[in-house]
Motif scaffolding. Structure first.
Motif, PDB file in Angstrom:
ATOM      1  N   GLU A   1      31.668 -10.600  -4.548  1.00 64.09           N
ATOM      2  CA  GLU A   1      32.475 -11.521  -5.343  1.00 64.09           C
ATOM      3  C   GLU A   1      33.983 -11.274  -5.238  1.00 64.09           C
ATOM      4  O   GLU A   1      34.757 -12.064  -5.732  1.00 64.09           O
ATOM      5  N   SER A   2      34.393 -10.180  -4.639  1.00 64.04           N
ATOM      6  CA  SER A   2      35.816  -9.806  -4.568  1.00 64.04           C
ATOM      7  C   SER A   2      36.471  -9.859  -5.945  1.00 64.04           C
ATOM      8  O   SER A   2      37.570 -10.381  -6.111  1.00 64.04           O
ATOM      9  N   THR A   3      35.771  -9.336  -6.940  1.00 66.78           N
ATOM     10  CA  THR A   3      36.255  -9.318  -8.314  1.00 66.78           C
ATOM     11  C   THR A   3      36.616  -7.885  -8.680  1.00 66.78           C
ATOM     12  O   THR A   3      36.043  -6.938  -8.149  1.00 66.78           O
ATOM     13  N   LYS A   4      37.559  -7.731  -9.610  1.00 63.99           N
ATOM     14  CA  LYS A   4      37.945  -6.394 -10.054  1.00 63.99           C
ATOM     15  C   LYS A   4      36.748  -5.694 -10.685  1.00 63.99           C
ATOM     16  O   LYS A   4      35.942  -6.311 -11.377  1.00 63.99           O
ATOM     17  N   ILE A   5      36.671  -4.400 -10.463  1.00 66.85           N
ATOM     18  CA  ILE A   5      35.545  -3.603 -10.954  1.00 66.85           C
ATOM     19  C   ILE A   5      35.454  -3.627 -12.479  1.00 66.85           C
ATOM     20  O   ILE A   5      34.357  -3.593 -13.041  1.00 66.85           O
ATOM     21  N   ASP A   6      36.599  -3.721 -13.171  1.00 68.76           N
ATOM     22  CA  ASP A   6      36.579  -3.785 -14.641  1.00 68.76           C
ATOM     23  C   ASP A   6      35.818  -5.018 -15.126  1.00 68.76           C
ATOM     24  O   ASP A   6      35.041  -4.936 -16.077  1.00 68.76           O
ATOM     25  N   VAL A   7      36.047  -6.133 -14.468  1.00 67.19           N
ATOM     26  CA  VAL A   7      35.382  -7.390 -14.845  1.00 67.19           C
ATOM     27  C   VAL A   7      33.885  -7.280 -14.576  1.00 67.19           C
ATOM     28  O   VAL A   7      33.058  -7.676 -15.397  1.00 67.19           O
ATOM     29  N   ILE A   8      33.540  -6.704 -13.437  1.00 61.69           N
ATOM     30  CA  ILE A   8      32.128  -6.554 -13.074  1.00 61.69           C
ATOM     31  C   ILE A   8      31.423  -5.583 -14.021  1.00 61.69           C
ATOM     32  O   ILE A   8      30.321  -5.865 -14.493  1.00 61.69           O
ATOM     33  N   SER A   9      32.053  -4.443 -14.316  1.00 60.00           N
ATOM     34  CA  SER A   9      31.407  -3.479 -15.213  1.00 60.00           C
ATOM     35  C   SER A   9      31.208  -4.074 -16.603  1.00 60.00           C
ATOM     36  O   SER A   9      30.182  -3.847 -17.238  1.00 60.00           O
ATOM     37  N   GLU A  10      32.169  -4.858 -17.073  1.00 56.69           N
ATOM     38  CA  GLU A  10      32.020  -5.519 -18.373  1.00 56.69           C
ATOM     39  C   GLU A  10      30.853  -6.502 -18.349  1.00 56.69           C
ATOM     40  O   GLU A  10      30.063  -6.583 -19.290  1.00 56.69           O
ATOM     41  N   SER A  11      30.710  -7.229 -17.242  1.00 57.65           N
ATOM     42  CA  SER A  11      29.611  -8.183 -17.089  1.00 57.65           C
ATOM     43  C   SER A  11      28.257  -7.462 -17.119  1.00 57.65           C
ATOM     44  O   SER A  11      27.324  -7.900 -17.795  1.00 57.65           O
ATOM     45  N   VAL A  12      28.164  -6.351 -16.409  1.00 57.42           N
ATOM     46  CA  VAL A  12      26.922  -5.578 -16.366  1.00 57.42           C
ATOM     47  C   VAL A  12      26.602  -5.019 -17.754  1.00 57.42           C
ATOM     48  O   VAL A  12      25.458  -5.095 -18.218  1.00 57.42           O
ATOM     49  N   LEU A  13      27.601  -4.480 -18.436  1.00 59.77           N
ATOM     50  CA  LEU A  13      27.379  -3.950 -19.790  1.00 59.77           C
ATOM     51  C   LEU A  13      26.953  -5.061 -20.753  1.00 59.77           C
ATOM     52  O   LEU A  13      26.107  -4.841 -21.617  1.00 59.77           O
ATOM     53  N   ASN A  14      27.517  -6.251 -20.584  1.00 61.52           N
ATOM     54  CA  ASN A  14      27.105  -7.382 -21.427  1.00 61.52           C
ATOM     55  C   ASN A  14      25.640  -7.724 -21.200  1.00 61.52           C
ATOM     56  O   ASN A  14      24.916  -8.036 -22.146  1.00 61.52           O
ATOM     57  N   GLU A  15      25.192  -7.670 -19.940  1.00 59.32           N
ATOM     58  CA  GLU A  15      23.779  -7.940 -19.644  1.00 59.32           C
ATOM     59  C   GLU A  15      22.884  -6.894 -20.317  1.00 59.32           C
ATOM     60  O   GLU A  15      21.850  -7.243 -20.899  1.00 59.32           O
ATOM     61  N   LEU A  16      23.285  -5.636 -20.240  1.00 57.86           N
ATOM     62  CA  LEU A  16      22.490  -4.579 -20.881  1.00 57.86           C
ATOM     63  C   LEU A  16      22.520  -4.715 -22.401  1.00 57.86           C
ATOM     64  O   LEU A  16      21.508  -4.510 -23.069  1.00 57.86           O
ATOM     65  N   GLU A  17      23.675  -5.055 -22.931  1.00 62.97           N
ATOM     66  CA  GLU A  17      23.804  -5.226 -24.376  1.00 62.97           C
ATOM     67  C   GLU A  17      22.926  -6.374 -24.867  1.00 62.97           C
ATOM     68  O   GLU A  17      22.273  -6.275 -25.900  1.00 62.97           O
ATOM     69  N   ARG A  18      22.884  -7.440 -24.078  1.00 62.09           N
ATOM     70  CA  ARG A  18      22.054  -8.593 -24.431  1.00 62.09           C
ATOM     71  C   ARG A  18      20.582  -8.172 -24.525  1.00 62.09           C
ATOM     72  O   ARG A  18      19.836  -8.658 -25.349  1.00 62.09           O
ATOM     73  N   ASP A  19      20.185  -7.226 -23.659  1.00 64.85           N
ATOM     74  CA  ASP A  19      18.803  -6.722 -23.687  1.00 64.85           C
ATOM     75  C   ASP A  19      18.604  -5.625 -24.733  1.00 64.85           C
ATOM     76  O   ASP A  19      17.509  -5.124 -24.918  1.00 64.85           O
ATOM     77  N   GLY A  20      19.692  -5.229 -25.396  1.00 65.33           N
ATOM     78  CA  GLY A  20      19.619  -4.241 -26.477  1.00 65.33           C
ATOM     79  C   GLY A  20      19.272  -2.842 -26.037  1.00 65.33           C
ATOM     80  O   GLY A  20      18.608  -2.110 -26.761  1.00 65.33           O
ATOM     81  N   VAL A  21      19.725  -2.430 -24.856  1.00 65.31           N
ATOM     82  CA  VAL A  21      19.319  -1.126 -24.353  1.00 65.31           C
ATOM     83  C   VAL A  21      20.457  -0.128 -24.178  1.00 65.31           C
ATOM     84  O   VAL A  21      20.230   0.967 -23.693  1.00 65.31           O
ATOM     85  N   LEU A  22      21.660  -0.462 -24.563  1.00 65.06           N
ATOM     86  CA  LEU A  22      22.744   0.498 -24.427  1.00 65.06           C
ATOM     87  C   LEU A  22      22.515   1.666 -25.370  1.00 65.06           C
ATOM     88  O   LEU A  22      22.043   1.497 -26.487  1.00 65.06           O
ATOM     89  N   MET A  23      22.861   2.846 -24.918  1.00 66.04           N
ATOM     90  CA  MET A  23      22.650   4.044 -25.725  1.00 66.04           C
ATOM     91  C   MET A  23      23.597   4.102 -26.916  1.00 66.04           C
ATOM     92  O   MET A  23      23.274   4.627 -27.951  1.00 66.04           O
ATOM     93  N   MET A  24      24.805   3.590 -26.732  1.00 58.68           N
ATOM     94  CA  MET A  24      25.772   3.651 -27.824  1.00 58.68           C
ATOM     95  C   MET A  24      26.750   2.498 -27.703  1.00 58.68           C
ATOM     96  O   MET A  24      26.973   1.977 -26.635  1.00 58.68           O
ATOM     97  N   GLU A  25      27.268   2.094 -28.824  1.00 56.86           N
ATOM     98  CA  GLU A  25      28.300   1.069 -28.829  1.00 56.86           C
ATOM     99  C   GLU A  25      29.600   1.698 -28.354  1.00 56.86           C
ATOM    100  O   GLU A  25      29.793   2.907 -28.466  1.00 56.86           O
ATOM    101  N   GLU A  26      30.494   0.872 -27.848  1.00 57.92           N
ATOM    102  CA  GLU A  26      31.752   1.387 -27.314  1.00 57.92           C
ATOM    103  C   GLU A  26      32.523   2.177 -28.361  1.00 57.92           C
ATOM    104  O   GLU A  26      33.122   3.196 -28.075  1.00 57.92           O
TER     105      GLU A  26
END
Length: 189
Positions: free
Chosen positions: A25-50
């Protein structure tokens, strides 16, 4: 890294996935990491909130929930149990040693020791379950990124037992190819 439970497999999967997305996607890594974390958060599996507390603040709040905050000084300042990780390593012997090192008025009574140890076990179990869910979600996200052919190859690997060491030749046979470079490429996905 903390938010996915410090699990090496989850970190590896997410790192590879974010790198692949960045290359596509030639996108900045910050944008991509936020997108991935949002997907995990949507599934309710993150170990801790930011913004979740860590260190002494977590220990203090956890002890307060257990109505054991009066033991904060002994556990943290004397015992060195000043993080969630160290607190989850707490044992019956640690509590015995701490009680031997302190004055009678600051000793942790049997009832409170039992409450503390029971809560440590429950917290460990919850952490383990969340780590497993997180790894599962990371694998699931990774598989979703595979094209249909690669997803089929991934599914075919289900014939192997958990944690089996699979020789390259077996994968070549399973995937009906004689090209080891192709197998390496598929494994890296």
């Amino acid at each position: 890294v903390n938010r996915v439970g410090l699990h090496p497999m989850a970190i590896s999967i997410l790192g590879r996935m974010m790198r692949d997305r960045q290359m596509q996607e030639s996108t900045k890594i910050d944008v991509i990491s936020e997108s991935v974390l949002n997907e995990l958060e949507r599934d309710g599996v993150l170990m801790m909130e930011e913004a979740e507390e860590v260190g002494k603040k977590w220990v203090k709040n956890w002890l307060k929930e257990l109505k054991l905050e009066n033991h904060f000084e002994l556990l943290v300042e004397v015992g060195g149990f000043d993080t969630k990780e160290s607190m989850l390593e707490l044992t019956k012997d640690d509590l015995k040693d701490l009680n031997e090192e302190t004055t009678k008025s600051k000793k942790i009574k049997l009832k409170d020791r039992k409450t503390l140890l029971k809560s440590v076990l429950a917290e460990r179990k919850e952490d383990t379950e969340r780590r497993h869910k997180c790894v599962y979600a990371c694998i699931q996200m990774s598989v979703k990124q595979l094209n249909d052919e690669m997803e089929d190859w991934f599914v075919r690997m289900a014939v192997f037992p958990k944690d089996a060491i699979v020789p390259m030749g077996c994968l070549q046979e399973l995937w009906e190819t004689k090209n080891p470079k192709f197998v390496n490429k598929c494994i890296s996905k």
